[in-house]
Write a protein that holds these residues in place. Structure first.
Motif, PDB file in Angstrom:
ATOM      1  N   ASN A 134       0.791  -1.233   0.000  1.00 48.55           N
ATOM      2  CA  ASN A 134       0.000   0.000   0.000  1.00 48.55           C
ATOM      3  C   ASN A 134       0.824   1.284   0.000  1.00 48.55           C
ATOM      4  O   ASN A 134       0.364   2.325   0.423  1.00 48.55           O
ATOM      5  CB  ASN A 134      -1.095  -0.030   1.080  1.00 48.55           C
ATOM      6  N   ARG A 179      -0.373   9.634  -3.956  1.00 44.55           N
ATOM      7  CA  ARG A 179      -1.622   9.773  -3.183  1.00 44.55           C
ATOM      8  C   ARG A 179      -2.754   8.988  -3.824  1.00 44.55           C
ATOM      9  O   ARG A 179      -3.517   8.323  -3.148  1.00 44.55           O
ATOM     10  CB  ARG A 179      -2.013  11.250  -3.087  1.00 44.55           C
ATOM     11  N   ARG A 198      -2.217   5.295  -3.249  1.00 42.79           N
ATOM     12  CA  ARG A 198      -2.518   4.874  -1.875  1.00 42.79           C
ATOM     13  C   ARG A 198      -4.019   4.795  -1.636  1.00 42.79           C
ATOM     14  O   ARG A 198      -4.475   3.989  -0.819  1.00 42.79           O
ATOM     15  CB  ARG A 198      -1.895   5.861  -0.885  1.00 42.79           C
ATOM     16  N   LEU A 199      -4.765   5.650  -2.334  1.00 48.17           N
ATOM     17  CA  LEU A 199      -6.209   5.670  -2.102  1.00 48.17           C
ATOM     18  C   LEU A 199      -6.903   4.374  -2.512  1.00 48.17           C
ATOM     19  O   LEU A 199      -8.031   4.129  -2.132  1.00 48.17           O
ATOM     20  CB  LEU A 199      -6.846   6.867  -2.826  1.00 48.17           C
ATOM     21  N   PHE A 207      -6.020   1.724  -1.380  1.00 48.01           N
ATOM     22  CA  PHE A 207      -5.890   0.871  -0.197  1.00 48.01           C
ATOM     23  C   PHE A 207      -6.342   1.613   1.055  1.00 48.01           C
ATOM     24  O   PHE A 207      -6.104   2.799   1.214  1.00 48.01           O
ATOM     25  CB  PHE A 207      -4.426   0.449  -0.011  1.00 48.01           C
ATOM     26  N   GLY A 208      -7.008   0.872   1.920  1.00 49.59           N
ATOM     27  CA  GLY A 208      -7.296   1.402   3.242  1.00 49.59           C
ATOM     28  C   GLY A 208      -6.371   0.685   4.206  1.00 49.59           C
ATOM     29  O   GLY A 208      -6.001  -0.470   3.984  1.00 49.59           O
ATOM     30  N   MET A 209      -5.970   1.370   5.269  1.00 48.76           N
ATOM     31  CA  MET A 209      -5.031   0.732   6.184  1.00 48.76           C
ATOM     32  C   MET A 209      -5.521   0.866   7.623  1.00 48.76           C
ATOM     33  O   MET A 209      -5.839   1.959   8.079  1.00 48.76           O
ATOM     34  CB  MET A 209      -3.650   1.391   6.027  1.00 48.76           C
ATOM     35  N   ALA A 219     -11.050   4.136   7.578  1.00 48.15           N
ATOM     36  CA  ALA A 219     -10.472   3.575   6.359  1.00 48.15           C
ATOM     37  C   ALA A 219     -11.561   3.278   5.327  1.00 48.15           C
ATOM     38  O   ALA A 219     -11.369   3.484   4.126  1.00 48.15           O
ATOM     39  CB  ALA A 219      -9.689   2.309   6.682  1.00 48.15           C
ATOM     40  N   LEU A 251     -13.309   6.098   2.683  1.00 43.51           N
ATOM     41  CA  LEU A 251     -12.789   6.469   1.365  1.00 43.51           C
ATOM     42  C   LEU A 251     -13.033   5.373   0.332  1.00 43.51           C
ATOM     43  O   LEU A 251     -12.534   5.446  -0.782  1.00 43.51           O
ATOM     44  CB  LEU A 251     -11.292   6.790   1.462  1.00 43.51           C
TER      45      LEU A 251
END
Ligand SMILES: Nc1ncnc2c1ncn2[C@@H]1O[C@H](COP(=O)(O)OP(=O)(O)OP(=O)(O)O)[C@@H](O)[C@H]1O
Ligand SMILES: [Mg+2]
Lengths: 218, 259
Positions: B50, B81, B84-85, B87-89, B164, B167
């Motif tokens: 991620n 950015r 990364r969006l 993926f949620g972490m 998380a 989004l």
């Protein structure tokens, strides 16, 4: 006599306040710059900054003040500070600003590094930009960490302004002391102490308010 | 087709290779559990996937789009950015923002993203509604205006999950979501994750909870020393491992030697 003393002390207080205010005005931003320099990825800058901070914090402020005030005159052959009151205050502010910027930088650095890395990473994973992460996530947490040690340091500064006496700047302590020398009376000294207490008291109140404001989170 | 393809990921930290070529695929709507002993590289793998950490080499393909490919000259920093969006972490230690309430934590990022759009005003109400609904689903209806320090660890982690989810990531990643919790609080968090799995949320879950992994995951990966040793459906990997190292790990786990 009481009124003469009060007036003189008020004048001294003004000088004390001037030194205090200008020092803060310069040392706060300069301290932030020093903090970033001391954390720089560029090793020589980081090293230099840390040595400077070490020297400044490791030697007495009074010594630094003497060197800054008398040094240039002896090295260059002419004094860079004008001999009048304004020149003495300026020299004091310069010495104090540099000294306090070093102390502040350590506090700032602690505040910046004290915010857990996970906070930044959480922001990154939520698609936030660097500036959003700084302003919306980390800034307030840094402020919260910085306020208590900063308030201690700033209160110390109030009392440190009395060191300006060593280069004959007419600040508050000098004013109180002058009556002992000329009239042989000591009560103005206690009266002087009252002025400091009042000054420090007001600051303590203000910082207490700020800390309370930031109390809603941990 | 797989929603995520991870190919031959290597990761070195100043000379020591922590990931030694990890490849796997994840189907949309599936939950993948990653198990393995401490230091085997599970967290590092998750962080590489991620985009919190740059892999030394390998490639990552999401929904057919190459997000990272060390053999191509694409820039890792580019569109970071946006990447990364996907993926949620959910972090081990929650990482909630302490100065915001539970609701504000969930709303912050969607709000910042919507701000750049022209119809921000109309969206704002929607974002709030969505956040409230998410927290409600996490069983936190009564806790929305609490600050993180006023919540238990289990509640904080559930807020983090809602944050998380807000989004709508393609893949939700968990790094040992319950290891920072008191034992009596793990249940409530695992229950939430189980519900997500039942609703076919695509997830990667690094966990030490074997029973949970077996119940919830569609696939399980066992990692050791930076490689995938064994992979398959939960029943085979956890109940009938074929590799010696997997067996050893599971035996030690059953004997309670794993933190
Ligand atoms: N930023 C880093 N710099 C250097 N070494 C690192 C870094 N992060 C992880 N490592 C090393 O990589 C190895 C794998 O670590 P990792 O955190 O991925 O393991 P893990 O499987 O998640 O373990 P745990 O179950 O304890 O969380 C460890 O030996 C660790 O020391
Ligand atoms: Mg880990």
């Amino acid at each position: 006599m009481f009124w003469t003393v009060t007036l003189t002390l008020l004048k001294g207080l003004l000088t004390t306040f001037e030194i205090f205010a200008y020092t803060l005005l310069i040392a706060l931003p300069l301290g932030l710059v020093f903090a970033f320099a001391s954390m720089s990825r560029f090793a020589p800058l980081r090293g230099l900054m840390n040595v400077i901070i070490w020297i400044i914090r490791g030697t007495p402020l009074m010594l630094q003040l003497i060197i800054i005030f008398y040094g240039p005159g002896l090295w260059l052959g002419h004094n860079i500070w004008s001999g009048d009151e304004a020149g003495r205050i300026l020299a004091t502010v310069v010495a104090f600003s540099f000294n306090y910027a070093c102390y502040f930088s350590v506090i700032f650095r602690g505040g910046i590094q004290g915010v857990p890395k996970g906070q930044r990473e959480a922001g990154q994973m939520l698609g936030m930009t660097k500036s959003q992460i700084f302003f919306k996530v980390t800034l307030l947490q840094m402020v919260k960490r910085v306020v208590p040690p900063m308030s201690n340091e700033i209160i110390t500064l109030v009392k440190d302004t009395s060191l300006a006496r060593i280069i004959a700047a007419y600040e508050l302590t000098f004013s109180g002391y002058s009556f002992m020398k000329s009239d042989g009376i000591t009560w103005p000294l206690f009266y002087t102490g009252l002025f400091y207490l009042l000054f420090v008291g007001i600051l303590t109140l203000i910082f207490g308010k700020i800390e309370k404001k930031l109390d809603y989170f941990q | 087709m797989a929603i995520l393809q991870v190919n031959d990921i290597h990761k070195c930290f100043d000379g020591t290779e922590v990931l030694k070529g990890v490849s796997f695929e994840l189907e949309s709507g599936n939950a993948l559990a990653i198990i393995g002993s401490s230091g085997s590289g599970k967290t590092t793998l998750l962080r590489c996937i991620n985009f919190l950490e740059k892999p030394t080499s390998g490639s990552i393909v999401l929904k057919g789009e190459s997000l990272f490919d060390s053999s191509a000259a694409d820039d890792w920093e580019k569109d970071l950015r946006r990447k990364r969006l996907h993926f949620g972490m959910v972090f081990q230690n929650f990482n909630l923002f302490p100065q915001y309430t539970a609701l504000e934590n969930v709303m912050l990022a969607p709000d910042l993203l919507a701000k750049k759009e022209p119809d921000y005003r109309s969206k704002k109400a929607l974002i709030r509604e969505n956040a409230e609904e998410l927290l409600d689903r996490m069983g936190l209806k009564e806790r929305m205006s609490h600050y993180p320090h006023q919540l238990s660890g289990g509640q904080q982690q559930r807020v983090a999950i809602a944050r998380a989810l807000a989004l709508q990531p393609d893949i939700l990643c968990f790094d040992e979501p319950t290891s920072a919790l008191d034992p009596e609080l793990t249940g409530e968090v695992l229950r939430v994750i189980r519900t997500l799995a039942e609703n076919h949320t695509t997830m990667i879950i690094v966990t030490h909870e074997m029973a949970f992994a077996r119940d919830v995951a569609d696939r399980v990966i066992f990692m050791d020393e930076g490689v995938i040793v064994e992979e398959g459906d939960p029943a085979s990997v956890i109940d009938h491992p074929t590799k010696e190292r997997t067996k050893q790990f599971l035996t030690r786990y059953r004997e309670g030697n794993i933190e």
